[in-house]
Design an enzyme around this catalytic site. Structure first.
Site, PDB file in Angstrom:
ATOM      1  N   CYS A  75      -7.908   2.882   3.092  1.00  0.00           N
ATOM      2  CA  CYS A  75      -6.659   2.131   3.298  1.00  0.00           C
ATOM      3  C   CYS A  75      -5.398   2.983   3.212  1.00  0.00           C
ATOM      4  CB  CYS A  75      -6.585   0.981   2.299  1.00  0.00           C
ATOM      5  SG  CYS A  75      -7.838  -0.272   2.603  1.00  0.00           S
ATOM      6  N   ASN A 117       0.817  -1.208   0.000  1.00  0.00           N
ATOM      7  CA  ASN A 117       0.000   0.000   0.000  1.00  0.00           C
ATOM      8  C   ASN A 117       0.853   1.262   0.000  1.00  0.00           C
ATOM      9  OD1 ASN A 117      -2.395  -1.271  -0.211  1.00  0.00           O
ATOM     10  ND2 ASN A 117      -3.168  -0.748   1.828  1.00  0.00           N
TER      11      ASN A 117
END
Ligand SMILES: NC(=O)c1ccc[n+]([C@@H]2O[C@H](COP(=O)([O-])OP(=O)(O)OC[C@H]3O[C@@H](n4cnc5c(N)ncnc54)[C@H](O)[C@@H]3O)[C@@H](O)[C@H]2O)c1
Length: 440
Positions: A267, A215
């Site tokens: 996220c 991420n």
């Protein structure tokens, strides 16, 4: 090894519900559990509590075939299951940006309390490295009598394309410390392995870190192209061509090179922050990510200033229409959406802000105080002094720009996703501003 497994999924949000539904579609028996009674009641009544393309049919089919059910009762749900996934939220802890693990630990305690036999407990939530060790401690403290293996199986699905991502992932990462956990997780994902998709077996701590590293890398990539877009604007270069020119290099790749108003969502913002905290805690600072976080934070309000500049430097008393409010298309999720900071910057500058989103209106109303909401795109732009395309829903790719132009009080179009070719809006008399492209 039994191929048809009994699975309990704790947490039935975006990840839990999609994962549970897909596992049941693989042929396993799944119960999705959630504390939120309204969510479970809705699911039992055949109503989805979230918007995710294709999920309704998938849930309906598997419920009908008896492989998927829902419950608020954890104790009856985990009796006799082979494996429990924890897919609860791990938001940023207020104040310090660490991941708030209280939901994960609470779920682990409950699992240990109600387990009836040997069990593999798998964290699917995104959790900092070392969380699996703590989960193991928690379950062993409560149930020294049972064989409970703790593993990590981070999830990489993207909202809006979640089912396809889950069923055709680039890889499945399995972090396990015991043969039993590896075996059971292999059985869970057997349909994918049979399709030739890679299951990557690593240590538990490594699996936890893979998720954050992935991420953070993507967040940095987005931030990189956003800064290159700024440089393009300053120099007269075209960021779309730069992105293509570098993206065709296989070492770079073309994905995540779309300039925009900054990353948001449930996220990237929280995961980058949590990873920074982990780096600090372990004395291994992550300066590239630190910079990306700060550049991205500033960018969202900067987009508000971009709209103000397009309006001639002041928006006081003017109506600005925002098309697309969710953090990306094909979801109703408003968490950390750039539209929130943009609307705030515009309101701070005295503008009247109006918004419309195809699926996110309900969540947006709760998160964007002082914003007016419209029933459709054309209603939203009617009488506006500027329109900003904030989220690139397909519905906004096919706008009748002539009609938009006629409805507006002033012809200012700020395209924060570079949806339209530069010439299209300009030909209709718009003052058209996009990201990192020469305006004409
Ligand atoms: N949303 C995504 O695209 C995505 C992708 C990959 C990973 N993740 C990670 O997955 C995790 C879940 O994310 P999400 O977006 O699905 O969150 P979410 O907020 O949509 O869902 C979490 C659910 O867990 C429930 N819950 C909390 N504690 C519980 C308990 N003790 N028992 C039963 N239910 C409980 C909540 O009521 C909620 O419905 C997070 O760690 C997130 O970072 C999310």
């Amino acid at each position: 090894m039994e191929i048809h497994l009994r699975i309990a999924m704790i947490g039935s949000g975006y990840v839990g519900l999609v994962s549970g539904a897909c596992f049941s579609d693989f042929g396993h028996s799944v119960v999705c559990v959630d504390l939120d009674e309204s969510k479970i009641k809705a699911l039992e009544a055949g109503v989805l509590p979230i918007y995710e393309p294709g999920l309704g049919e998938l849930v309906e089919r598997n419920v009908r075939d008896g492989r998927l059910r829902f419950s608020t009762n954890l104790s009856e749900s985990i009796a006799g299951v082979d494996i429990v996934f924890i897919a609860v939220g791990t938001p940023s802890r207020r104040g310090d940006g660490h991941a708030d693990l209280s939901y994960v630990y609470a779920a682990a305690k409950e699992v240990a309390r109600f387990a009836t036999g040997p069990l593999v407990v798998v964290t699917k939530s995104t959790v900092p490295v070392g969380t699996g060790d703590e989960v193991e401690r928690i379950v062993r403290d409560v149930r020294a009598d049972l064989q409970i293996d703790v593993a990590s199986n981070p999830e990489f699905l993207r909202q809006g394309a979640a089912i396809d991502d889950f069923k055709r992932p680039d890889r499945v990462v399995i972090g396990a410390e015991s043969e039993r956990a590896r075996e059971i997780l292999s059985a869970v994902y057997r349909p994918l392995a049979l399709n030739g998709l890679p299951l990557v077996f690593v240590g538990r701590r490594t699996a936890e870190l893979i998720k954050y590293a992935a991420n953070a890398f993507l967040a940095v990539k987005i931030t990189f192209i956003n800064e290159i877009a700024d440089l393009c604007e300053a120099t007269g270069a075209d960021v779309q061509d730069v992105a293509r020119g570098i993206g065709l290099d296989k070492r770079i790749g073309s994905k995540f090179l779309h300039p925009g108003p900054g990353y948001g969502g449930s996220c990237f913002p929280k995961d980058t922050l949590a990873l920074l905290k982990t780096g600090q805690d372990f004395g291994a600072p992550l300066r590239i990510i630190e910079t990306a976080v700060s550049v991205n934070d500033q960018r969202k309000r900067a987009m508000g200033r971009k709209i103000i500049a397009a309006c001639g430097g002041s928006v006081r008393g003017k109506t600005i229409a925002l098309l697309g409010l969710t953090f990306k298309p094909n979801t109703d999720d408003m968490r950390e959406a750039p539209s929130i900071a943009i609307a705030q910057a515009l309101r701070d500058a005295g503008a009247i802000v109006r918004g419309y989103d195809p699926e996110g209106m309900e969540q947006a109303k709760a998160m964007m105080p002082g914003v007016e909401f419209s029933a459709g795109a054309y209603e939203c732009v009617a009488g506006a002094h500027a329109v900003a395309l904030v989220t690139e829903w397909d519905a906004f790719r096919a706008l009748d720009l002539g009609r938009v132009r006629e409805l507006m009080a002033e012809p200012v179009f700020v395209d924060l996703r570079n949806v339209y070719p530069v010439g299209d809006a300009a030909a209709l008399g718009f003052c058209y501003v996009s990201i990192g492209r020469p305006n004409n």
